[in-house]
Design a protein around this motif. Structure first.
Motif, PDB file in Angstrom:
ATOM      1  N   ALA A 175      65.552   2.157 -36.179  1.00 10.06           N
ATOM      2  CA  ALA A 175      63.826   1.836 -35.833  1.00 10.06           C
ATOM      3  C   ALA A 175      64.239  -0.211 -34.970  1.00 10.06           C
ATOM      4  N   GLY A 176      65.415  -0.261 -35.471  1.00 12.39           N
ATOM      5  CA  GLY A 176      65.364  -1.398 -34.482  1.00 12.39           C
ATOM      6  C   GLY A 176      64.860  -2.807 -35.732  1.00 12.39           C
ATOM      7  N   ASP A 177      65.165  -3.890 -35.710  1.00 14.18           N
ATOM      8  CA  ASP A 177      64.613  -4.991 -36.364  1.00 14.18           C
ATOM      9  C   ASP A 177      63.844  -5.247 -36.634  1.00 14.18           C
ATOM     10  N   LYS A 178      62.774  -5.306 -35.658  1.00 14.73           N
ATOM     11  CA  LYS A 178      61.634  -5.454 -35.351  1.00 14.73           C
ATOM     12  C   LYS A 178      60.650  -4.453 -35.918  1.00 14.73           C
ATOM     13  N   ASN A 179      60.718  -3.789 -36.188  1.00 14.74           N
ATOM     14  CA  ASN A 179      59.853  -2.171 -36.748  1.00 14.74           C
ATOM     15  C   ASN A 179      60.501  -2.158 -37.554  1.00 14.74           C
ATOM     16  N   THR A 180      61.304  -2.068 -38.732  1.00 12.65           N
ATOM     17  CA  THR A 180      61.906  -2.530 -39.919  1.00 12.65           C
ATOM     18  C   THR A 180      61.567  -3.647 -40.504  1.00 12.65           C
ATOM     19  N   PHE A 181      60.698  -4.645 -40.495  1.00 11.06           N
ATOM     20  CA  PHE A 181      60.446  -5.774 -41.058  1.00 11.06           C
ATOM     21  C   PHE A 181      58.694  -5.911 -40.526  1.00 11.06           C
ATOM     22  N   LEU A 182      58.130  -5.002 -39.828  1.00 10.38           N
ATOM     23  CA  LEU A 182      57.282  -4.476 -39.666  1.00 10.38           C
ATOM     24  C   LEU A 182      56.492  -3.927 -40.729  1.00 10.38           C
ATOM     25  N   LEU A 183      57.650  -2.910 -40.826  1.00  9.84           N
ATOM     26  CA  LEU A 183      56.512  -1.699 -41.733  1.00  9.84           C
ATOM     27  C   LEU A 183      57.210  -2.349 -43.137  1.00  9.84           C
ATOM     28  N   CYS A 184      57.981  -3.560 -43.785  1.00  5.43           N
ATOM     29  CA  CYS A 184      58.154  -3.988 -45.091  1.00  5.43           C
ATOM     30  C   CYS A 184      56.963  -5.187 -44.776  1.00  5.43           C
ATOM     31  N   SER A 185      56.485  -5.427 -43.295  1.00  5.72           N
ATOM     32  CA  SER A 185      55.030  -6.410 -43.587  1.00  5.72           C
ATOM     33  C   SER A 185      53.737  -5.058 -44.517  1.00  5.72           C
ATOM     34  N   PHE A 186      54.441  -4.463 -43.867  1.00  8.65           N
ATOM     35  CA  PHE A 186      52.279  -3.425 -43.662  1.00  8.65           C
ATOM     36  C   PHE A 186      52.493  -2.947 -45.540  1.00  8.65           C
ATOM     37  N   LEU A 187      54.158  -2.711 -45.712  1.00 10.87           N
ATOM     38  CA  LEU A 187      54.385  -2.477 -47.877  1.00 10.87           C
ATOM     39  C   LEU A 187      53.461  -3.239 -48.353  1.00 10.87           C
ATOM     40  N   PHE A 188      53.869  -4.698 -47.948  1.00 11.47           N
ATOM     41  CA  PHE A 188      53.418  -5.467 -48.675  1.00 11.47           C
ATOM     42  C   PHE A 188      51.832  -5.564 -48.594  1.00 11.47           C
ATOM     43  N   PHE A 189      51.571  -5.735 -47.143  1.00 14.14           N
ATOM     44  CA  PHE A 189      50.304  -5.627 -47.326  1.00 14.14           C
ATOM     45  C   PHE A 189      49.183  -4.558 -47.753  1.00 14.14           C
ATOM     46  N   LEU A 190      50.150  -3.831 -47.756  1.00 17.34           N
ATOM     47  CA  LEU A 190      49.503  -1.920 -49.058  1.00 17.34           C
ATOM     48  C   LEU A 190      49.618  -3.064 -50.392  1.00 17.34           C
ATOM     49  N   CYS A 191      50.675  -3.949 -51.074  1.00 22.29           N
ATOM     50  CA  CYS A 191      50.633  -4.146 -52.286  1.00 22.29           C
ATOM     51  C   CYS A 191      49.107  -5.044 -52.647  1.00 22.29           C
ATOM     52  N   ILE A 192      49.413  -6.090 -51.533  1.00 25.04           N
ATOM     53  CA  ILE A 192      47.807  -6.900 -51.272  1.00 25.04           C
ATOM     54  C   ILE A 192      46.134  -6.559 -51.728  1.00 25.04           C
ATOM     55  N   ILE A 193      46.547  -4.619 -51.345  1.00 29.48           N
ATOM     56  CA  ILE A 193      45.502  -3.732 -51.765  1.00 29.48           C
ATOM     57  C   ILE A 193      45.183  -4.242 -52.471  1.00 29.48           C
ATOM     58  N   PHE A 194      46.254  -3.239 -53.186  1.00 28.01           N
ATOM     59  CA  PHE A 194      46.339  -3.372 -54.823  1.00 28.01           C
ATOM     60  C   PHE A 194      46.046  -3.899 -56.045  1.00 28.01           C
ATOM     61  N   VAL A 195      47.063  -5.258 -55.482  1.00 24.95           N
ATOM     62  CA  VAL A 195      46.569  -6.536 -55.969  1.00 24.95           C
ATOM     63  C   VAL A 195      44.636  -6.787 -56.232  1.00 24.95           C
TER      64      VAL A 195
END
Length: 406
Positions: A175-195
């Motif tokens: 997927a490339g480094d950009k998309n990989t880090f964007l995915l991780c950023s999105f996952l952490f954003f979901l964690c923010i919603i959970f919190v």
């Protein structure tokens, strides 16, 4: 030490959602942290950096955690888990987004600076998850289930690590480094919603007049907390030695192939996570400190058996390695639960951060000194030495004289 007060608002659904939030956040961070480390080859070739440079940059990842673990814990005790988690997770999202969009404009030696700063920020903000999510989980569960809940939460580290080591490099490559880090950023954003929705804002009335460093010194004055920290350091040292060097011992014996050993290590991590939950459920209402000591003793026994069986070139050495690995992982949930209870509602965050430092310190020191011991003695001597390390907690004076009240 003030015990955690279980809020009546925390019904069955609420408490499990709180646990889900803390566990998921830790899994995502463990996935990212481990994934970055095991993707060293991909990082070097994508960014065109040297082995020396990537070594320094990866060290910034750990440095960020080491520098910020205790401050996050103290802030959690002062202000509560929710704001600290939101701040840390937001920092992770921003760091990953900035790197994803800026890195294509950075060339030459500047890329080394950018990667180092990004990894440092990932470590700094990621440490907030370990230091702060434990308080909210302990508050959400009734006293009889708190250590069990923490045992579940602590499975997040090996689970995230397994997922990261298996899938992050291929994701990075495909997927490339950009998309990989964007995915991780999105996952952490979901964690923010959970919190935001699932973590209750804590009452901080007991801490409003406390200075931040009061909690730190309170932990250092608590003998039982210090004993748990020493125990965790010793048992983590053995754990890391098994995970890092154990498979080489078995491979050198030539009784198992590289392919099989690569399957066995993730298996150990998964089974170790399962036993963390089992021990937390089974022994949370008894004296969990005794169980921690017993697991250390059993682990030491399996290591000795591994040495003997390896010397005899027995295929059973692999079984001893697996059992030693499982027992080396199984105690950690109990230890985190115990230290949270010892800290109580006043200093649990700081106590958990010190626990993180003890574990991280052992994870850093063990791989650094182990090759020296192996090269100047032998594999057998090294494993006997590590077996003795697992027994050190038995000799800590008064360790189990006063059972921990649940």
């Amino acid at each position: 030490m003030r015990p955690f007060s279980h809020s009546p608002k925390n019904n069955t659904v609420t408490k499990w959602l709180t646990l889900l939030t803390g566990t998921t956040s830790q899994i995502v961070f463990s996935f990212l942290y481990t994934g970055i480390v095991v993707s060293e080859y991909n990082l070097r070739h994508i960014y065109g950096i040297s082995l020396y440079d990537i070594g320094i940059q990866l060290s910034f990842l750990s440095l960020g955690v080491i520098l910020s673990e205790i401050p996050w814990g103290m802030m959690s005790d002062k202000f509560g888990d929710k704001p600290v988690l939101l701040l840390g997770l937001s920092g992770l999202v921003i760091s990953l987004l900035l790197f994803s969009f800026i890195r294509s404009y950075v060339v030459g030696s500047d890329i080394n600076v950018l990667i180092s700063l990004t990894f440092l920020s990932i470590g700094v903000f990621g440490a907030s998850i370990n230091s702060s999510s434990g308080r909210s989980i302990m508050s959400a569960f009734p006293p009889g289930e708190q250590i069990f809940a923490m045992s579940i939460r602590q499975t997040s580290v090996p689970i995230g690590g397994v997922i990261g080591s298996l899938y992050f490099p291929s994701l990075f490559h495909n997927a490339g480094d950009k998309n990989t880090f964007l995915l991780c950023s999105f996952l952490f954003f979901l964690c923010i919603i959970f919190v935001i929705f699932f973590v209750e804002k804590e009452e901080t009335i007991y801490r409003k007049n406390n200075l931040l460093f009061e909690n730190f010194f309170s932990c250092l004055k608590n003998k039982k907390i210090i004993q748990i920290l020493i125990t965790s350091f010793c048992l983590t040292s053995t754990q890391i030695s098994i995970l890092v060097f154990g498979k080489e011992t078995i491979i050198l014996q030539k009784s198992i192939s590289f392919i099989k050993i690569d399957i066995i290590v993730p298996l150990i991590l998964v089974l170790g996570a399962f036993f963390r939950i089992y021990l937390g459920k089974k022994f949370s209402l008894t004296n969990p400190t005794s169980i921690i000591l017993i697991m250390g003793t059993i682990n030491s026994t399996f290591l000795i058996f591994m040495v003997i069986l390896t010397k005899e070139n027995s295929p059973l050495a692999c079984l001893a390695f697996i059992l030693a690995g499982i027992t080396s992982l199984s105690w950690q949930g109990l230890a985190y639960g115990v230290i949270s209870k010892l800290g109580g509602s006043t200093i649990a965050g700081t106590a958990l951060s010190l626990m993180g430092i003890a574990v991280l310190g052992a994870s850093f020191i063990t791989p650094a000194i182990s090759p020296f011991i192996i090269l100047h003695t032998s594999w057998a001597t090294f494993w006997i030495f590590m077996a003795m390390i697992s027994l050190i907690p038995l000799f800590i004076k008064s360790y189990t004289n006063t059972p921990l009240k649940m």
